[in-house]
Design a protein around this motif. Structure first.
Motif, PDB file in Angstrom:
ATOM      1  N   ALA A 164       0.830  -1.199   0.000  1.00 50.29           N
ATOM      2  CA  ALA A 164       0.000   0.000   0.000  1.00 50.29           C
ATOM      3  C   ALA A 164       0.866   1.251   0.000  1.00 50.29           C
ATOM      4  O   ALA A 164       0.589   2.224  -0.716  1.00 50.29           O
ATOM      5  CB  ALA A 164      -0.923  -0.005   1.217  1.00 50.29           C
ATOM      6  N   LEU A 165       1.932   1.225   0.791  1.00 52.78           N
ATOM      7  CA  LEU A 165       2.857   2.357   0.841  1.00 52.78           C
ATOM      8  C   LEU A 165       3.479   2.594  -0.532  1.00 52.78           C
ATOM      9  O   LEU A 165       3.627   3.738  -0.981  1.00 52.78           O
ATOM     10  CB  LEU A 165       3.949   2.065   1.874  1.00 52.78           C
ATOM     11  CG  LEU A 165       4.809   3.233   2.332  1.00 52.78           C
ATOM     12  CD1 LEU A 165       3.980   4.221   3.136  1.00 52.78           C
ATOM     13  CD2 LEU A 165       5.985   2.725   3.164  1.00 52.78           C
ATOM     14  N   SER A 166       3.823   1.519  -1.225  1.00 55.59           N
ATOM     15  CA  SER A 166       4.425   1.628  -2.556  1.00 55.59           C
ATOM     16  C   SER A 166       3.435   2.188  -3.561  1.00 55.59           C
ATOM     17  O   SER A 166       3.808   3.016  -4.417  1.00 55.59           O
ATOM     18  CB  SER A 166       4.930   0.258  -3.000  1.00 55.59           C
ATOM     19  OG  SER A 166       5.928  -0.232  -2.133  1.00 55.59           O
ATOM     20  N   GLN A 167       2.182   1.742  -3.491  1.00 55.08           N
ATOM     21  CA  GLN A 167       1.169   2.290  -4.395  1.00 55.08           C
ATOM     22  C   GLN A 167       0.987   3.789  -4.153  1.00 55.08           C
ATOM     23  O   GLN A 167       0.810   4.567  -5.091  1.00 55.08           O
ATOM     24  CB  GLN A 167      -0.155   1.554  -4.207  1.00 55.08           C
ATOM     25  CG  GLN A 167      -0.131   0.119  -4.719  1.00 55.08           C
ATOM     26  CD  GLN A 167      -1.322  -0.678  -4.216  1.00 55.08           C
ATOM     27  OE1 GLN A 167      -2.413  -0.614  -4.771  1.00 55.08           O
ATOM     28  NE2 GLN A 167      -1.104  -1.444  -3.142  1.00 55.08           N
ATOM     29  N   TYR A 168       1.027   4.189  -2.886  1.00 56.07           N
ATOM     30  CA  TYR A 168       0.924   5.612  -2.559  1.00 56.07           C
ATOM     31  C   TYR A 168       2.102   6.377  -3.174  1.00 56.07           C
ATOM     32  O   TYR A 168       1.914   7.415  -3.811  1.00 56.07           O
ATOM     33  CB  TYR A 168       0.909   5.789  -1.042  1.00 56.07           C
ATOM     34  CG  TYR A 168       0.929   7.239  -0.603  1.00 56.07           C
ATOM     35  CD1 TYR A 168      -0.249   7.976  -0.510  1.00 56.07           C
ATOM     36  CD2 TYR A 168       2.130   7.876  -0.289  1.00 56.07           C
ATOM     37  CE1 TYR A 168      -0.233   9.311  -0.115  1.00 56.07           C
ATOM     38  CE2 TYR A 168       2.159   9.207   0.098  1.00 56.07           C
ATOM     39  CZ  TYR A 168       0.976   9.922   0.190  1.00 56.07           C
ATOM     40  OH  TYR A 168       0.991  11.236   0.560  1.00 56.07           O
ATOM     41  N   ALA A 169       3.325   5.874  -2.975  1.00 48.71           N
ATOM     42  CA  ALA A 169       4.511   6.565  -3.491  1.00 48.71           C
ATOM     43  C   ALA A 169       4.484   6.653  -5.015  1.00 48.71           C
ATOM     44  O   ALA A 169       4.857   7.686  -5.595  1.00 48.71           O
ATOM     45  CB  ALA A 169       5.773   5.847  -3.018  1.00 48.71           C
ATOM     46  N   MET A 218       6.400  10.004  -6.295  1.00 48.69           N
ATOM     47  CA  MET A 218       7.585  10.076  -5.437  1.00 48.69           C
ATOM     48  C   MET A 218       8.691   9.178  -5.982  1.00 48.69           C
ATOM     49  O   MET A 218       9.871   9.420  -5.721  1.00 48.69           O
ATOM     50  CB  MET A 218       7.219   9.667  -4.006  1.00 48.69           C
ATOM     51  CG  MET A 218       6.171  10.563  -3.367  1.00 48.69           C
ATOM     52  SD  MET A 218       5.554   9.917  -1.777  1.00 48.69           S
ATOM     53  CE  MET A 218       6.967  10.228  -0.706  1.00 48.69           C
ATOM     54  N   ILE A 219       8.310   8.145  -6.729  1.00 51.06           N
ATOM     55  CA  ILE A 219       9.264   7.218  -7.335  1.00 51.06           C
ATOM     56  C   ILE A 219       8.741   6.777  -8.695  1.00 51.06           C
ATOM     57  O   ILE A 219       7.545   6.884  -8.981  1.00 51.06           O
ATOM     58  CB  ILE A 219       9.508   5.967  -6.453  1.00 51.06           C
ATOM     59  CG1 ILE A 219       8.171   5.247  -6.183  1.00 51.06           C
ATOM     60  CG2 ILE A 219      10.210   6.327  -5.160  1.00 51.06           C
ATOM     61  CD1 ILE A 219       8.329   3.914  -5.445  1.00 51.06           C
ATOM     62  N   GLN A 220       9.661   6.249  -9.522  1.00 43.97           N
ATOM     63  CA  GLN A 220       9.311   5.530 -10.739  1.00 43.97           C
ATOM     64  C   GLN A 220      10.054   4.202 -10.709  1.00 43.97           C
ATOM     65  O   GLN A 220      11.179   4.121 -10.193  1.00 43.97           O
ATOM     66  CB  GLN A 220       9.712   6.311 -11.993  1.00 43.97           C
ATOM     67  CG  GLN A 220       8.756   7.409 -12.389  1.00 43.97           C
ATOM     68  CD  GLN A 220       9.061   7.939 -13.777  1.00 43.97           C
ATOM     69  OE1 GLN A 220      10.224   8.163 -14.130  1.00 43.97           O
ATOM     70  NE2 GLN A 220       8.039   8.159 -14.570  1.00 43.97           N
ATOM     71  N   VAL A 221       9.426   3.174 -11.253  1.00 43.62           N
ATOM     72  CA  VAL A 221      10.041   1.846 -11.267  1.00 43.62           C
ATOM     73  C   VAL A 221       9.829   1.220 -12.634  1.00 43.62           C
ATOM     74  O   VAL A 221       8.969   1.653 -13.405  1.00 43.62           O
ATOM     75  CB  VAL A 221       9.451   0.935 -10.163  1.00 43.62           C
ATOM     76  CG1 VAL A 221       9.700   1.524  -8.782  1.00 43.62           C
ATOM     77  CG2 VAL A 221       7.941   0.709 -10.385  1.00 43.62           C
TER      78      VAL A 221
END
Length: 363
Positions: free
Chosen positions: A148-153, A158-161
């Motif tokens: 969930a934290l990653s989906q928020y970021a 805040m990030i790209q992957v």
């Protein structure tokens, strides 16, 4: 019988950050220095020289977890040529720890800043290690509340992957259903444990029931329990109870949708008819009582629909609708048989790792 609150830890660790503990061969520990304090980063690099074709993997833990919950996965993937990194957010693992009242009310955004700091650090390290002139994006593998934290970021840019694996992850479309397992006992344990964040994970039997299958040996659960943080942010999961992503906002921070998969590239030259890879993996555990397979299948379907709409509207470049079958839509959903919520920490953790490996091979 010891009264409920007194079986739990209420003070920060001493020393703070905690003293380092031994790690397996091939795994090293370092610190990422942030304005708030140092964050633990575990690193596992391939032992043999590679052509740097394989992307770096960045592992993000969930609530009460730490970087060490990923040790088996890090050894597994680094042995197969993938550079591996795992972070511990503030208050977890060997990272610095705020006092309980401060961490209790730490927001999701603040926790996401720790995650983003780790990703940026690894991007820079990998770009330097590879001699790359541009940013080297990671593949993000995130568990439970860390998902969930990653989906928020991702949704807040805040990030790209270059790939995202939701591993038994709390969906960003609202998470009330993930807490049904505790619905009857939580109202009792919360006041009994003095409103401590670990009120439903205070004992080994509670941890066993929520995170593992009934067949998991109690000694295995006890070893795992020693990795859990003493306390946790309560605001972080509460902020995930209601929907905080739309679908496209997350997918737009995943790059490489228009590139043919590695499997396709090995058999044919890149052209307009090449199959793009599935950049999002939603991985469920068959016996998970928190993020159940049905909950994660619903999340996968929502992301699949979002992907299809983005392709149709041209928001995802390099992919046309005729290149994809409707059943896939850039998203892969799989269920790992026989495992529960902490599938990366089961005795049979290889089952989940094998699914992640098969997904990585087609990126």
């Amino acid at each position: 019988m010891v009264f409920g609150p007194f079986v739990l830890q209420w003070a920060p660790p001493s020393p703070n950050p905690p003293a380092p503990t031994p790690l397996p061969d091939g795994i090293t520990r370092s610190s990422i220095h942030t304005q708030s304090g140092p964050l633990e980063l575990l690193t596992g690099l391939p032992k043999t020289a590679s052509d740097d074709a394989k992307p770096p993997l960045f592992f993000a833990h969930g609530g009460f977890g730490c970087a060490e919950v990923w040790l088996e996965y890090m050894q597994y993937f680094s042995a197969r040529g993938y550079p591996c990194y795992a972070i511990s957010y503030r208050g977890h693992g060997k990272s610095w720890s705020p006092c309980l009242p401060t961490l209790y009310f730490t927001t999701r955004h603040t926790m996401a800043e720790d995650l983003a700091a780790g990703v940026r650090y690894v991007e820079a390290a990998e770009s330097a290690r590879r001699g790359a002139s541009s940013t080297t994006r990671v593949v993000l593998v995130a568990h439970s509340a860390g998902g969930a934290l990653s989906q928020y970021a991702l949704s807040r840019k805040m990030i790209q992957v270059q790939g995202f694996c939701m591993l038994a992850a709390v969906p960003g479309f609202g998470s009330w259903s993930c807490y049904k397992h505790w619905a009857l006992t939580a109202p009792i344990h919360f006041p009994y444990r003095g409103f401590h964040p670990r009120y439903v994970l205070a004992t080994v039997p509670q941890i066993h029931e929520a995170f593992f299958t009934a067949e998991t040996p109690i000694a295995h659960v006890q070893r795992f329990a020693s990795l859990l943080s003493a306390y946790e942010s309560m605001l972080w999961p509460v902020q995930a109870l209601f929907a905080f992503v739309t679908g496209p906002d997350v997918l737009s921070s995943i790059t490489g949708w228009g590139r043919p998969s590695r499997a396709t590239e090995s058999s044919q030259k890149e052209d307009a008819s090449s199959e793009p890879s599935e950049r999002l993996l939603v991985l469920a555990a068959e016996k998970d009582v928190l993020c159940t397979p049905s909950v994660l299948e619903d999340a996968a379907q929502r992301y699949s629909l979002a992907y299809k709409n983005m392709v149709s509207s041209g928001e995802i470049k390099g992919v046309v609708s005729t290149q994809r079958e409707i059943r896939d839509n850039g998203v892969r959903f799989r269920v790992v048989k026989g495992l529960a919520h902490h599938l990366q920490n089961h005795e049979e953790w290889e089952k989940g790792a094998d699914e992640v490996r098969r997904w990585l091979e087609q990126l």
